[in-house]
Design a protein around this motif. Structure first.
Motif, mmCIF file in Angstrom:
data_model
loop_
_atom_site.group_PDB
_atom_site.id
_atom_site.type_symbol
_atom_site.label_atom_id
_atom_site.label_comp_id
_atom_site.label_asym_id
_atom_site.label_seq_id
_atom_site.Cartn_x
_atom_site.Cartn_y
_atom_site.Cartn_z
ATOM 1 N N SER A 148 0.812 -1.217 0.000
ATOM 2 C CA SER A 148 0.000 0.000 0.000
ATOM 3 C C SER A 148 0.851 1.275 0.000
ATOM 4 O O SER A 148 0.488 2.272 -0.629
ATOM 5 C CB SER A 148 -0.951 0.011 1.202
ATOM 6 O OG SER A 148 -0.228 -0.035 2.422
ATOM 7 N N ASP A 149 1.998 1.251 0.667
ATOM 8 C CA ASP A 149 2.858 2.443 0.701
ATOM 9 C C ASP A 149 3.420 2.758 -0.681
ATOM 10 O O ASP A 149 3.529 3.930 -1.063
ATOM 11 C CB ASP A 149 4.006 2.257 1.697
ATOM 12 C CG ASP A 149 3.538 2.307 3.144
ATOM 13 O OD1 ASP A 149 2.421 2.812 3.378
ATOM 14 O OD2 ASP A 149 4.275 1.841 4.030
ATOM 15 N N ILE A 150 3.760 1.721 -1.434
ATOM 16 C CA ILE A 150 4.270 1.918 -2.797
ATOM 17 C C ILE A 150 3.185 2.512 -3.685
ATOM 18 O O ILE A 150 3.436 3.428 -4.482
ATOM 19 C CB ILE A 150 4.772 0.581 -3.383
ATOM 20 C CG1 ILE A 150 6.021 0.116 -2.626
ATOM 21 C CG2 ILE A 150 5.070 0.708 -4.877
ATOM 22 C CD1 ILE A 150 6.512 -1.266 -3.042
ATOM 23 N N VAL A 151 1.961 2.015 -3.535
ATOM 24 C CA VAL A 151 0.844 2.510 -4.341
ATOM 25 C C VAL A 151 0.504 3.954 -3.956
ATOM 26 O O VAL A 151 0.235 4.795 -4.814
ATOM 27 C CB VAL A 151 -0.387 1.599 -4.195
ATOM 28 C CG1 VAL A 151 -1.544 2.118 -5.045
ATOM 29 C CG2 VAL A 151 -0.041 0.168 -4.611
ATOM 30 N N LYS A 152 0.533 4.240 -2.664
ATOM 31 C CA LYS A 152 0.283 5.620 -2.213
ATOM 32 C C LYS A 152 1.324 6.573 -2.789
ATOM 33 O O LYS A 152 1.005 7.702 -3.191
ATOM 34 C CB LYS A 152 0.299 5.684 -0.687
ATOM 35 C CG LYS A 152 -0.916 5.060 -0.021
ATOM 36 C CD LYS A 152 -0.773 5.069 1.502
ATOM 37 C CE LYS A 152 -1.941 4.379 2.186
ATOM 38 N NZ LYS A 152 -1.786 4.336 3.654
ATOM 39 N N ASN A 153 2.567 6.119 -2.829
ATOM 40 C CA ASN A 153 3.636 6.960 -3.382
ATOM 41 C C ASN A 153 3.431 7.177 -4.877
ATOM 42 O O ASN A 153 3.687 8.276 -5.397
ATOM 43 C CB ASN A 153 4.995 6.306 -3.129
ATOM 44 C CG ASN A 153 6.143 7.227 -3.491
ATOM 45 O OD1 ASN A 153 6.193 8.382 -3.066
ATOM 46 N ND2 ASN A 153 7.076 6.742 -4.292
ATOM 47 N N ALA A 154 2.960 6.146 -5.586
ATOM 48 C CA ALA A 154 2.670 6.282 -7.020
ATOM 49 C C ALA A 154 1.587 7.324 -7.251
ATOM 50 O O ALA A 154 1.665 8.129 -8.185
ATOM 51 C CB ALA A 154 2.250 4.938 -7.605
ATOM 52 N N CYS A 155 0.565 7.327 -6.394
ATOM 53 C CA CYS A 155 -0.494 8.338 -6.476
ATOM 54 C C CYS A 155 0.095 9.742 -6.309
ATOM 55 O O CYS A 155 -0.245 10.674 -7.048
ATOM 56 C CB CYS A 155 -1.565 8.096 -5.418
ATOM 57 S SG CYS A 155 -2.554 6.615 -5.675
ATOM 58 N N LYS A 156 0.987 9.868 -5.347
ATOM 59 C CA LYS A 156 1.624 11.156 -5.079
ATOM 60 C C LYS A 156 2.469 11.592 -6.269
ATOM 61 O O LYS A 156 2.386 12.749 -6.719
ATOM 62 C CB LYS A 156 2.483 11.050 -3.821
ATOM 63 C CG LYS A 156 3.191 12.338 -3.434
ATOM 64 C CD LYS A 156 4.056 12.135 -2.187
ATOM 65 C CE LYS A 156 4.829 13.413 -1.841
ATOM 66 N NZ LYS A 156 5.713 13.198 -0.663
ATOM 67 N N LEU A 157 3.272 10.677 -6.813
ATOM 68 C CA LEU A 157 4.160 10.999 -7.921
ATOM 69 C C LEU A 157 3.392 11.367 -9.189
ATOM 70 O O LEU A 157 3.850 12.185 -9.983
ATOM 71 C CB LEU A 157 5.087 9.816 -8.218
ATOM 72 C CG LEU A 157 6.137 9.477 -7.155
ATOM 73 C CD1 LEU A 157 6.883 8.210 -7.542
ATOM 74 C CD2 LEU A 157 7.109 10.637 -6.968
ATOM 75 N N LYS A 158 2.210 10.768 -9.346
ATOM 76 C CA LYS A 158 1.434 10.995 -10.562
ATOM 77 C C LYS A 158 0.283 11.984 -10.378
ATOM 78 O O LYS A 158 -0.571 12.122 -11.252
ATOM 79 C CB LYS A 158 0.898 9.651 -11.093
ATOM 80 C CG LYS A 158 2.005 8.742 -11.604
ATOM 81 C CD LYS A 158 1.440 7.556 -12.343
ATOM 82 C CE LYS A 158 2.552 6.768 -13.030
ATOM 83 N NZ LYS A 158 2.033 5.666 -13.849
ATOM 84 N N ASN A 159 0.266 12.655 -9.234
ATOM 85 C CA ASN A 159 -0.775 13.651 -8.959
ATOM 86 C C ASN A 159 -2.184 13.055 -9.044
ATOM 87 O O ASN A 159 -3.113 13.683 -9.559
ATOM 88 C CB ASN A 159 -0.672 14.844 -9.929
ATOM 89 C CG ASN A 159 0.690 15.508 -9.880
ATOM 90 O OD1 ASN A 159 1.278 15.672 -8.811
ATOM 91 N ND2 ASN A 159 1.205 15.893 -11.038
ATOM 92 N N VAL A 160 -2.330 11.823 -8.578
ATOM 93 C CA VAL A 160 -3.629 11.148 -8.587
ATOM 94 C C VAL A 160 -4.249 11.264 -7.197
ATOM 95 O O VAL A 160 -3.699 10.750 -6.220
ATOM 96 C CB VAL A 160 -3.488 9.662 -8.984
ATOM 97 C CG1 VAL A 160 -4.833 8.949 -8.864
ATOM 98 C CG2 VAL A 160 -2.951 9.545 -10.402
ATOM 99 N N ALA A 161 -5.380 11.951 -7.119
ATOM 100 C CA ALA A 161 -6.056 12.142 -5.835
ATOM 101 C C ALA A 161 -6.907 10.913 -5.524
ATOM 102 O O ALA A 161 -8.090 10.853 -5.870
ATOM 103 C CB ALA A 161 -6.916 13.397 -5.883
ATOM 104 N N LEU A 162 -6.294 9.935 -4.916
ATOM 105 C CA LEU A 162 -6.984 8.679 -4.615
ATOM 106 C C LEU A 162 -6.629 8.231 -3.207
ATOM 107 O O LEU A 162 -5.466 8.213 -2.824
ATOM 108 C CB LEU A 162 -6.558 7.605 -5.632
ATOM 109 C CG LEU A 162 -7.219 6.232 -5.484
ATOM 110 C CD1 LEU A 162 -8.709 6.316 -5.751
ATOM 111 C CD2 LEU A 162 -6.558 5.228 -6.435
#
Length: 424
Positions: free
Chosen positions: A11-25
């Motif tokens: 989950s931490d990796i996925v959260k970081n991907a959201c942050k890096l890609k400006n995805v508000a999820l």
């Protein structure tokens, strides 16, 4: 789409991907829904097991026992029916969040917020030096009677265009050049319809976000696609291919449509940002192997560069940063051609590797040589898109008299013409 098991465990990796890609999820919300769906399914299964157990007793029960068993079975059935809407709602909400979950970007991808943070990796060609006052592409088109903007706008609305005379032939010549090159490289050239069903747009990741970019025909419940990637990505949906069949290389030729919502006031003049265009799209299915995917990504990029070189255009290659690459991309490069009138490079090709993010949506898989079923990797890149590439083409090859030089590689497709356009 990512594997839900991967999201649970990383989950931490996925959260970081959201942050890096400006995805508000909210990944915590997704995981909570995942638990709720699992819990409701377990509860439903337990109720059905109880009901089946009681139903099995009814035929053997005495006349006195039977009414109570029937009543208990019906009560359990009502509980299952009451549970179903909750389970379906939670499952639908989870599915929506899964569709919005971004792919994990490659550690090689530059980190950044938007296209201002893209990284130039290559520059090629010589910028033109004019000994006359150069025209922009609209002036060149109008001077040679090669396009109509005003009259066609009255018929078809804003951001419409109509090419005329030699420019129609130049456009067709560019597509033939691109298709011939791709066929020589082993691609299967296919023409695809402009139409696509909703599930195909979900399959590429253009939906649920991006709906405002697609034209919808409600009477037929169908959409106009913005790229042949949409149709080709779903050609093998639900199939289990053989490893020996991979890679599959497609070159999709199609009309494309985009509403350009949100771009009002930008690039409204000429051919830069129009609602309808023609494109040859490169698309590859390959094995589920990062190294194999990277190899084909490089080949796609090199092919587009070859086409731009054949058109004798100065260009550069940029690697898109995490904030500009899009939700489904692992890694992405753009090819940008020089536009003299603007004194800048403009994107003409977009080269993307998505690993199994699309194939999980379409359930496109293959059975490997160890008899294991895996999701394919998908990649795509523009081969040629018109009319946009006509902008740098006309401006870089213009001459003082208003004519335009034809590059040597394009001449065979234009009856050997070396120059087009009338002299003053």
């Amino acid at each position: 789409m990512l594997d839900i098991k991967f999201i649970r465990e990383n989950s931490d990796i996925v959260k970081n991907a959201c942050k890096l890609k400006n995805v508000a999820l909210d990944i915590d919300q997704l995981l909570a829904l995942d638990k709720e769906v699992s819990s409701l399914k377990t509860e439903e299964q337990n109720l059905l097991t109880q009901k089946n157990g009681i139903t099995a007793k009814i035929p053997k029960a005495s006349a006195d026992e039977r009414p109570a068993l029937i009543a208990e079975s019906k009560a359990l059935d009502e509980k299952v029916k009451a549970l179903k809407p909750r389970a379906e709602k939670a499952e639908e909400e989870l599915k929506t969040l899964m569709y919005l979950t971004p792919q994990i970007p490659s550690p090689k991808a530059p980190i950044g917020k938007d296209d201002n943070d893209n990284v130039e990796v290559k520059k090629a060609g010589v910028l033109p030096k004019f000994d006359f006052t150069p025209l922009d592409h609209v002036q060149i088109l109008e001077k040679n009677n090669w396009a109509d903007f005003e009259r066609i706008a009255k018929v078809s609305g804003s951001r419409s265009y109509s090419l005329k005379n030699e420019m129609v032939l130049v456009e067709l010549a560019m597509h033939r050049l691109a298709m011939d090159k791709l066929m020589q490289k082993g691609f299967t050239v296919v023409s695809v319809p402009a139409f696509a069903r909703e599930e195909a747009l979900y399959g590429t990741g253009h939906f649920p976000n991006g709906r405002d970019q697609a034209y919808y025909i409600p009477e037929q419940n169908i959409y106009l696609a913005g790229t042949a990637e949409v149709q080709i990505n779903s050609l093998h949906a639900g199939e289990i291919l053989k490893e020996a069949e991979l890679p599959i290389l497609y070159a999709g030729y199609s009309p494309c449509f985009r509403s350009e919502a949100g771009s009002y006031g930008r690039d409204v003049r000429g051919l830069i940002r129009v609602h309808q265009f023609m494109k040859v799209e490169q698309f590859i299915y390959c094995k589920n192997d990062p190294a194999e995917s990277e190899k084909w990504h490089k080949i796609l990029l090199e092919t587009s560069e070859e086409i731009v070189q054949d058109l004798e255009l100065p260009y550069r290659v940029v690697e898109c940063c995490t904030g500009d690459m899009g939700a489904g991309k692992v890694r992405m490069f753009d090819v940008e051609a020089w536009v003299p009138s603007e004194q800048k490079y403009r994107e003409t090709h977009s080269c993307s590797a998505l690993h199994d993010w699309q194939s999980r949506r379409t359930q496109t898989r293959y059975r490997d040589n160890d008899n294991k079923v895996q999701y394919v990797h998908t990649l795509n890149n523009t081969a040629i898109a018109t009319p946009r590439i006509l902008v740098p083409f006309l401006e870089n090859h213009q001459q003082a008299d208003g004519s335009v030089k034809i590059p040597a590689k394009l001449q065979p497709y234009l009856m050997g013409m070396t120059v087009i356009g009338k002299k003053n």
